[in-house]
Enzyme design. Structure first.
Site, PDB file in Angstrom:
ATOM      1  N   SER A   1     -58.262  27.756 -11.272  1.00 10.71           N
ATOM      2  CA  SER A   1     -57.305  26.875 -10.595  1.00 10.71           C
ATOM      3  C   SER A   1     -57.982  26.266  -9.375  1.00 10.71           C
ATOM      4  O   SER A   1     -58.957  26.806  -8.851  1.00 10.71           O
ATOM      5  CB  SER A   1     -56.099  27.711 -10.178  1.00 10.71           C
ATOM      6  OG  SER A   1     -55.532  27.217  -8.999  1.00 10.71           O
ATOM      7  N   SER A   2     -57.423  25.142  -8.905  1.00 14.61           N
ATOM      8  CA  SER A   2     -58.022  24.460  -7.755  1.00 14.61           C
ATOM      9  C   SER A   2     -57.925  25.281  -6.465  1.00 14.61           C
ATOM     10  O   SER A   2     -58.574  24.942  -5.481  1.00 14.61           O
ATOM     11  CB  SER A   2     -57.350  23.100  -7.554  1.00 14.61           C
ATOM     12  OG  SER A   2     -55.964  23.254  -7.367  1.00 14.61           O
ATOM     13  N   CYS A   3     -57.151  26.369  -6.474  1.00 12.68           N
ATOM     14  CA  CYS A   3     -57.038  27.173  -5.238  1.00 12.68           C
ATOM     15  C   CYS A   3     -58.275  28.039  -5.003  1.00 12.68           C
ATOM     16  O   CYS A   3     -58.341  28.749  -4.008  1.00 12.68           O
ATOM     17  CB  CYS A   3     -55.775  28.011  -5.241  1.00 12.68           C
ATOM     18  SG  CYS A   3     -55.811  29.337  -6.424  1.00 12.68           S
TER      19      CYS A   3
ATOM     20  N   TYR B   1     -55.229  35.663  -5.818  1.00 13.64           N
ATOM     21  CA  TYR B   1     -55.396  34.919  -7.074  1.00 13.64           C
ATOM     22  C   TYR B   1     -56.749  34.195  -7.080  1.00 13.64           C
ATOM     23  O   TYR B   1     -57.498  34.233  -8.061  1.00 13.64           O
ATOM     24  CB  TYR B   1     -54.249  33.923  -7.200  1.00 13.64           C
ATOM     25  CG  TYR B   1     -54.246  33.109  -8.464  1.00 13.64           C
ATOM     26  CD1 TYR B   1     -53.822  33.663  -9.655  1.00 13.64           C
ATOM     27  CD2 TYR B   1     -54.650  31.774  -8.458  1.00 13.64           C
ATOM     28  CE1 TYR B   1     -53.806  32.916 -10.824  1.00 13.64           C
ATOM     29  CE2 TYR B   1     -54.631  31.025  -9.620  1.00 13.64           C
ATOM     30  CZ  TYR B   1     -54.211  31.590 -10.800  1.00 13.64           C
ATOM     31  OH  TYR B   1     -54.190  30.845 -11.952  1.00 13.64           O
TER      32      TYR B   1
ATOM     33  N   LYS C   1     -60.018  34.611  -9.595  1.00 15.68           N
ATOM     34  CA  LYS C   1     -60.517  33.487 -10.395  1.00 15.68           C
ATOM     35  C   LYS C   1     -61.988  33.187 -10.079  1.00 15.68           C
ATOM     36  O   LYS C   1     -62.757  32.808 -10.966  1.00 15.68           O
ATOM     37  CB  LYS C   1     -59.638  32.247 -10.165  1.00 15.68           C
ATOM     38  CG  LYS C   1     -58.245  32.402 -10.756  1.00 15.68           C
ATOM     39  CD  LYS C   1     -58.331  32.550 -12.263  1.00 15.68           C
ATOM     40  CE  LYS C   1     -57.008  32.771 -12.942  1.00 15.68           C
ATOM     41  NZ  LYS C   1     -57.139  32.956 -14.397  1.00 15.68           N
TER      42      LYS C   1
ATOM     43  N   HIS D   1     -43.707  27.150  -9.510  1.00 15.57           N
ATOM     44  CA  HIS D   1     -44.441  26.135  -8.760  1.00 15.57           C
ATOM     45  C   HIS D   1     -43.472  25.028  -8.345  1.00 15.57           C
ATOM     46  O   HIS D   1     -42.312  25.011  -8.754  1.00 15.57           O
ATOM     47  CB  HIS D   1     -45.568  25.555  -9.619  1.00 15.57           C
ATOM     48  CG  HIS D   1     -46.674  26.529  -9.845  1.00 15.57           C
ATOM     49  ND1 HIS D   1     -46.828  27.217 -11.031  1.00 15.57           N
ATOM     50  CD2 HIS D   1     -47.672  26.962  -9.046  1.00 15.57           C
ATOM     51  CE1 HIS D   1     -47.874  28.009 -10.948  1.00 15.57           C
ATOM     52  NE2 HIS D   1     -48.414  27.887  -9.754  1.00 15.57           N
TER      53      HIS D   1
HETATM   54  O1  GFB Z   1     -46.503  24.569  -6.326  1.00 12.49           O
HETATM   55  P1  GFB Z   1     -46.574  25.485  -5.184  1.00 12.49           P
HETATM   56  O2  GFB Z   1     -45.676  26.677  -5.218  1.00 12.49           O
HETATM   57  O3  GFB Z   1     -48.042  25.998  -5.022  1.00 12.49           O
HETATM   58  O4  GFB Z   1     -46.195  24.679  -3.837  1.00 12.49           O
HETATM   59  P2  GFB Z   1     -49.398  25.695  -4.229  1.00 12.49           P
HETATM   60  C1  GFB Z   1     -46.754  23.443  -3.545  1.00 12.49           C
HETATM   61  C2  GFB Z   1     -46.128  22.867  -2.287  1.00 12.49           C
HETATM   62  O5  GFB Z   1     -44.774  22.500  -2.569  1.00 12.49           O
HETATM   63  C3  GFB Z   1     -46.063  23.825  -1.091  1.00 12.49           C
HETATM   64  C4  GFB Z   1     -43.923  22.960  -1.531  1.00 12.49           C
HETATM   65  O6  GFB Z   1     -46.377  23.089   0.094  1.00 12.49           O
HETATM   66  C5  GFB Z   1     -44.612  24.262  -1.075  1.00 12.49           C
HETATM   67  O7  GFB Z   1     -44.152  24.645   0.209  1.00 12.49           O
HETATM   68  N1  GFB Z   1     -42.555  23.151  -2.049  1.00 12.49           N
HETATM   69  C6  GFB Z   1     -41.470  22.414  -1.648  1.00 12.49           C
HETATM   70  C7  GFB Z   1     -42.133  24.045  -2.944  1.00 12.49           C
HETATM   71  N2  GFB Z   1     -40.363  22.856  -2.243  1.00 12.49           N
HETATM   72  C8  GFB Z   1     -40.745  23.868  -3.068  1.00 12.49           C
HETATM   73  C9  GFB Z   1     -40.029  24.723  -3.955  1.00 12.49           C
HETATM   74  O8  GFB Z   1     -38.798  24.652  -4.090  1.00 12.49           O
HETATM   75  N3  GFB Z   1     -40.768  25.639  -4.652  1.00 12.49           N
HETATM   76  C10 GFB Z   1     -42.121  25.739  -4.517  1.00 12.49           C
HETATM   77  N4  GFB Z   1     -42.789  26.651  -5.258  1.00 12.49           N
HETATM   78  N5  GFB Z   1     -42.819  24.965  -3.649  1.00 12.49           N
HETATM   79  C11 GFB Z   1     -50.084  27.635  -5.815  1.00 12.49           C
HETATM   80  C12 GFB Z   1     -50.962  28.830  -5.581  1.00 12.49           C
HETATM   81  O9  GFB Z   1     -50.251  26.925  -4.633  1.00 12.49           O
HETATM   82  O10 GFB Z   1     -50.451  26.774  -6.850  1.00 12.49           O
HETATM   83  C13 GFB Z   1     -51.635  29.343  -6.783  1.00 12.49           C
HETATM   84  O11 GFB Z   1     -50.231  29.785  -4.885  1.00 12.49           O
HETATM   85  C14 GFB Z   1     -52.117  28.290  -7.740  1.00 12.49           C
HETATM   86  O12 GFB Z   1     -52.693  30.172  -6.430  1.00 12.49           O
HETATM   87  C15 GFB Z   1     -51.064  27.256  -7.997  1.00 12.49           C
HETATM   88  O13 GFB Z   1     -53.317  27.698  -7.324  1.00 12.49           O
HETATM   89  C16 GFB Z   1     -51.524  26.124  -8.883  1.00 12.49           C
HETATM   90  O14 GFB Z   1     -50.041  24.441  -4.722  1.00 12.49           O
HETATM   91  O15 GFB Z   1     -49.213  25.757  -2.757  1.00 12.49           O
END
Ligand code: GFB
Length: 325
Positions: free
Chosen positions: A124-126, A153, A157, A196
């Site tokens: 993943s890009s993280c 995570y 990876k 996500h």
């Molecule tokens: O998709 P996400 O959970 O993962 O969150 P990451 C992306 C952005 O969306 C963050 C915002 O800045 C969140 O604060 N966001 C806004 C929300 N509203 C929401 C919501 O209702 N739910 C969620 N989930 N986010 C993950 C990593 O990072 O992505 C993993 O933790 C992995 O390791 C994955 O790489 C692809 O992009 O921040």
């Protein structure tokens, strides 16, 4: 050698590994990426292998070895992983680190022992440093500290990438790694605590609209930027890489474009038909502010995505409505 012309106008790329007539194991076939891979591989003339958790728990070495000895895969897509959104990663780092380390170690080592011809490991890009220069090129790996919300995570990876490189170096195994950006699409997790951002926004916006609410609350500040790729595009890219790529360095798999979370929320609202106000909840984490990956390497390998974000979101919303229960 067969030629592949996935990208219009690009130089033809030679196919160096053939999937036809091969026994191809999709590890993690019930996940969003794994099920997209199974759909995509049905267009190849190969024999698709899958294992349920009851048949082989991938965190248990003996179960993996026993199953692989019996089924004898020749090619492996290692798409099995414990995945989750920002909150799940932040609150369960031990599970994300341990389970992903075990899955990668067990499947990669067993693939070497059983003489698997080719393996593609998925990350993943993280994996990249929190403050990596944008767009992030593959060589940014391990050049700085990671984003704390998903460090467990990411470390697992990175270990998977290093395992592939080490088995290639020491034993000559044709093991490669691909690092997709944030993925979305059919089969996504719509649980609001662990999902996500895209499935979360689709569900929250739909529920706000059908519930006649005037406000939609998004996590964080809305200012972080994210890049997204439809999972069908990702599966297509992974099959392409399996056929044309054989080298140590991992390959970014992305769209090459990003937008802010607020812009994403506005786009989802437009698609769903929600006209209320979008507000932010600063008690929730933003995570990394930007992780746009460079798509130069995969483009040079002859692949580009075909599903624009708006179309992909429309399809994902339709899938959500059909599968809500
Ligand atoms: O998709 P996400 O959970 O993962 O969150 P990451 C992306 C952005 O969306 C963050 C915002 O800045 C969140 O604060 N966001 C806004 C929300 N509203 C929401 C919501 O209702 N739910 C969620 N989930 N986010 C993950 C990593 O990072 O992505 C993993 O933790 C992995 O390791 C994955 O790489 C692809 O992009 O921040």
């Amino acid at each position: 050698m067969a030629e592949n012309r996935s990208e219009a106008g690009a130089q033809p790329v030679h196919e160096i590994y053939r999937l036809s007539n091969k026994r191809v194991w999709v590890a993690g076939h019930r996940g969003m990426v794994g099920s997209a891979l199974v759909r995509r591989l049905k267009r190849e003339n190969c024999h698709i292998l899958t294992a349920t958790r009851q048949e082989a728990d991938l965190t248990r070495q003996q179960e993996v070895e026993r199953w692989m000895e019996k089924e004898k895969p020749e090619a492996v897509f290692l798409s099995a992983a414990k995945v989750g959104g920002i909150l799940a990663n932040d609150s369960h780092p031990a599970e994300f680190l341990y389970q992903n380390l075990m899955i990668a170690s067990n499947v990669i080592n067993a693939s070497h022992k059983m003489g698997v011809e080719k393996l593609l490991f998925l990350g993943s890009s993280c994996i990249y440093p929190k403050l990596a220069p944008q767009p992030i090129t593959e060589d940014a790996l391990l050049t700085g500290p990671l984003e704390p919300t998903n460090e467990g995570y990411a470390i697992a990876k990175i270990a998977g990438i290093k395992l592939c490189q080490s088995y290639r170096h020491q034993y000559g195994c044709d093991f490669i790694s691909a690092m997709p950006t944030n993925l979305y699409g059919p089969g996504d997790n719509f649980d609001l605590e662990t999902s996500h951002v895209i499935p979360a926004l689709i569900r929250k916006t739909h529920e706000a609209m059908t519930g006649g609410k005037k406000e939609l609350v998004i996590w964080g500040s809305g200012t972080p930027r994210r890049e997204f790729l439809h999972v069908n595009d990702a599966a297509d890219a992974l099959v392409h890489l399996m056929k044309v790529y054989s080298d140590e360095e991992h390959v970014n798999v992305g769209s090459g474009e990003d937008l802010t979370i607020l812009e994403l929320a506005q786009l989802v609202a437009l698609i769903v038909g929600f006209e209320g106000e979008i507000t932010t909840d600063s008690s929730k984490p933003d995570g990394t502010m930007r992780k746009l990956m460079s798509a130069n390497k995969i483009r040079a390998l002859g692949w580009t995505p075909s599903i624009p974000l708006r179309q992909g979101l429309q399809e994902a919303y339709a899938w959500f409505r059909e599968n809500q229960q």
